[in-house]
Design an enzyme around this catalytic site. Structure first.
Site, PDB file in Angstrom:
ATOM      1  N   TRP A   1       0.831  -1.206   0.000  1.00  0.00           N
ATOM      2  CA  TRP A   1       0.000   0.000   0.000  1.00  0.00           C
ATOM      3  C   TRP A   1       0.860   1.247   0.000  1.00  0.00           C
ATOM      4  O   TRP A   1       0.542   2.235  -0.674  1.00  0.00           O
ATOM      5  CB  TRP A   1      -0.985  -0.020   1.163  1.00  0.00           C
ATOM      6  CG  TRP A   1      -1.881  -1.235   1.118  1.00  0.00           C
ATOM      7  CD1 TRP A   1      -1.994  -2.192   2.079  1.00  0.00           C
ATOM      8  CD2 TRP A   1      -2.755  -1.632   0.043  1.00  0.00           C
ATOM      9  NE1 TRP A   1      -2.881  -3.163   1.677  1.00  0.00           N
ATOM     10  CE2 TRP A   1      -3.358  -2.847   0.436  1.00  0.00           C
ATOM     11  CE3 TRP A   1      -3.069  -1.090  -1.207  1.00  0.00           C
ATOM     12  CZ2 TRP A   1      -4.276  -3.525  -0.385  1.00  0.00           C
ATOM     13  CZ3 TRP A   1      -3.981  -1.760  -2.016  1.00  0.00           C
ATOM     14  CH2 TRP A   1      -4.570  -2.955  -1.606  1.00  0.00           C
TER      15      TRP A   1
ATOM     16  N   ASP B   1      -2.174   6.438   6.372  1.00  0.00           N
ATOM     17  CA  ASP B   1      -3.146   5.480   5.845  1.00  0.00           C
ATOM     18  C   ASP B   1      -3.447   4.507   6.982  1.00  0.00           C
ATOM     19  O   ASP B   1      -2.637   3.639   7.298  1.00  0.00           O
ATOM     20  CB  ASP B   1      -2.561   4.750   4.632  1.00  0.00           C
ATOM     21  CG  ASP B   1      -3.470   3.629   4.117  1.00  0.00           C
ATOM     22  OD1 ASP B   1      -4.566   3.417   4.692  1.00  0.00           O
ATOM     23  OD2 ASP B   1      -3.087   2.978   3.118  1.00  0.00           O
TER      24      ASP B   1
ATOM     25  N   LYS C   1     -12.294  -2.643   6.720  1.00  0.00           N
ATOM     26  CA  LYS C   1     -11.507  -3.513   7.595  1.00  0.00           C
ATOM     27  C   LYS C   1     -12.106  -3.507   9.013  1.00  0.00           C
ATOM     28  O   LYS C   1     -12.390  -4.546   9.563  1.00  0.00           O
ATOM     29  CB  LYS C   1     -10.038  -3.086   7.620  1.00  0.00           C
ATOM     30  CG  LYS C   1      -9.440  -2.752   6.245  1.00  0.00           C
ATOM     31  CD  LYS C   1      -9.184  -3.954   5.361  1.00  0.00           C
ATOM     32  CE  LYS C   1      -8.909  -3.642   3.905  1.00  0.00           C
ATOM     33  NZ  LYS C   1      -7.764  -2.839   3.580  1.00  0.00           N
TER      34      LYS C   1
HETATM   35  C1  LIG Z   1      -7.121  -2.408   2.112  1.00  0.00           C
HETATM   36  C2  LIG Z   1      -6.116  -1.333   2.171  1.00  0.00           C
HETATM   37  C3  LIG Z   1      -5.939  -0.394   1.152  1.00  0.00           C
HETATM   38  C4  LIG Z   1      -6.740  -0.441  -0.135  1.00  0.00           C
HETATM   39  O1  LIG Z   1      -8.056  -0.138   0.101  1.00  0.00           O
HETATM   40  P1  LIG Z   1      -9.116  -0.021  -1.100  1.00  0.00           P
HETATM   41  O2  LIG Z   1     -10.346   0.395  -0.397  1.00  0.00           O
HETATM   42  O3  LIG Z   1      -9.220  -1.371  -1.720  1.00  0.00           O
HETATM   43  O4  LIG Z   1      -8.605   0.995  -2.047  1.00  0.00           O
HETATM   44  C5  LIG Z   1      -5.005   0.605   1.319  1.00  0.00           C
HETATM   45  N1  LIG Z   1      -4.258   0.677   2.431  1.00  0.00           N
HETATM   46  C6  LIG Z   1      -4.368  -0.217   3.429  1.00  0.00           C
HETATM   47  C7  LIG Z   1      -3.511  -0.102   4.635  1.00  0.00           C
HETATM   48  C8  LIG Z   1      -5.302  -1.253   3.332  1.00  0.00           C
HETATM   49  O5  LIG Z   1      -5.425  -2.151   4.316  1.00  0.00           O
END
Ligand SMILES: *Cc1c(COP(=O)(O)O)cnc(C)c1O
Length: 362
Positions: A104, A173, A197
């Site tokens: 990511w 993030d 999540k």
């Molecule tokens: C799942 C995730 C993403 C991607 O998320 P999307 O909603 O599929 O764009 C980005 N960063 C982290 C840390 C993630 O766990």
């Protein structure tokens, strides 16, 4: 509900609290206060606006979001934030530092470069296969912020404290560990997280951003990609993902009923300790993939002695009612995602299953 629910270790979308699903099911066709489904309601109606205001108030209360941060409800996932953050916080040619801790973070760097901003790698654990949170940062004087991924969903590492940006604002993030423990917004200019999540279903991405930053750049930014657009219109410049937002509100109510983020953190610590202990006590039958000091409480990654044994483990686990244990397709192996809504009893059941499998196949 008569149908048997599995032990849900999915990495995302992940498990939601059963009580939330049941309440949503009841309201799916007709919310008792409204005479219609939340999905059928105008996002400009007084009723929806009151619901959204209550959601924002819950987020502020549960997470302690400071008053000088706006809360935006966007679409496009965390993946769109990889481009939106640099587009909105940096003018063309301006720079930011990144801690590169996995897929990511790599994508965040790529997108910043795609939109013509400069992305420095202040630190990276790529050389060791992203098995740790790197130590020591080389910050660049001209960088305007430091971006990091608080929990690395794919590799199973997590920061135990935010990186030291030497006074530089932090951008985080937090997609896979938001709401899993108390979060200190101090020092952060912007925090973003996809909901799927820990917060709710896919479809809404929540951005917490210091209001003072919104006007700095952006004349060349497409309307929908400018935070200012969404901030000025309370996330209703266009139709926001009302159903997903509604579920996030239910999840926040559930978090408060559990005793808030301290209680949730204690439970998450206990669940993770159970699984890591099972790995560590297995005499090398199960092997953790990351350094101990960098272990994630949300995503526990591990391997078995061979890919054949891993396939056998995953298929027997599936038959025994455990879902979502396969590692990310880019890395293989196994991964148990222990998000908030995964009950302690599911973690215990997995530990029992792991012990049983080891006795039979070890
Ligand atoms: C799942 C995730 C993403 C991607 O998320 P999307 O909603 O599929 O764009 C980005 N960063 C982290 C840390 C993630 O766990």
């Amino acid at each position: 509900m008569s149908i048997q629910r599995v032990h849900n270790f999915n990495p995302g979308p992940g498990a939601l609290p059963l009580s939330v699903l049941e309440e949503a099911a009841r309201d799916l066709v007709c919310h008792p206060d409204s005479g219609m489904s939340i999905m059928e309601m105008s996002h400009r109606s007084d009723e929806w606006i009151a619901r959204q205001d209550a959601l924002t108030a819950s987020l502020r209360r549960v997470l302690g979001v400071p008053e000088d941060m706006d809360i935006l409800y966007l679409q496009g996932g965390a993946s769109l934030q990889f481009a939106m953050v640099p587009l909105n916080l940096l003018a063309k040619g301006e720079a930011a530092d990144f801690v590169v801790t996995g897929t990511w973070a790599v994508n965040a760097v790529k997108e910043a470069r795609k939109v013509g901003r400069v992305a420095f790698e202040a630190a990276s654990s790529a050389a060791t296969g992203f098995d740790r949170i790197p130590e020591g940062l080389s910050l660049n004087a001209e960088s305007r912020y430091l971006h990091y991924t608080s929990n690395n969903t794919i590799f199973g590492t997590a920061f135990s404290a935010p990186p030291d940006g030497g006074g530089k604002p932090l951008v985080c993030d937090a997609s896979s560990d938001i709401l899993s423990k108390p979060f200190d917004f101090g020092g952060h200019d912007l925090v973003y997280a996809g909901a799927q999540k820990n917060m709710g279903p896919a479809g809404v991405t929540i951005v917490f951003v210091r209001r003072g930053l919104l006007g700095r750049v952006g004349a060349d930014v497409p309307t929908m990609l400018a935070y200012k657009t969404h901030a000025e219109k309370d996330s209703a410049y266009n139709t926001p993902p009302v159903w997903s937002m509604y579920i996030v509100g239910l999840v926040l109510g559930w978090v408060e009923a559990q005793g808030g983020l301290e209680a949730i953190e204690a439970l998450n610590k206990a669940k993770a300790a159970l699984i890591y202990d099972a790995i560590d006590a297995s005499g090398g039958f199960f092997v953790g993939t990351v350094q101990r000091g960098s272990r994630s409480r949300m995503n526990v990654t591990f391997r078995l002695g061979s890919e054949e044994l891993e396939e056998l483990f995953l298929s027997e686990a599936g038959e025994a009612g455990f879902a979502g244990l396969r590692g990310h397709r880019s890395v293989g192996g196994c991964r148990a995602s222990l998000y908030n809504a995964l009950p302690m009893e599911s973690a215990r059941a997995l530990v029992d299953f792991m012990g049983d499998f080891r006795r039979r196949r070890g």
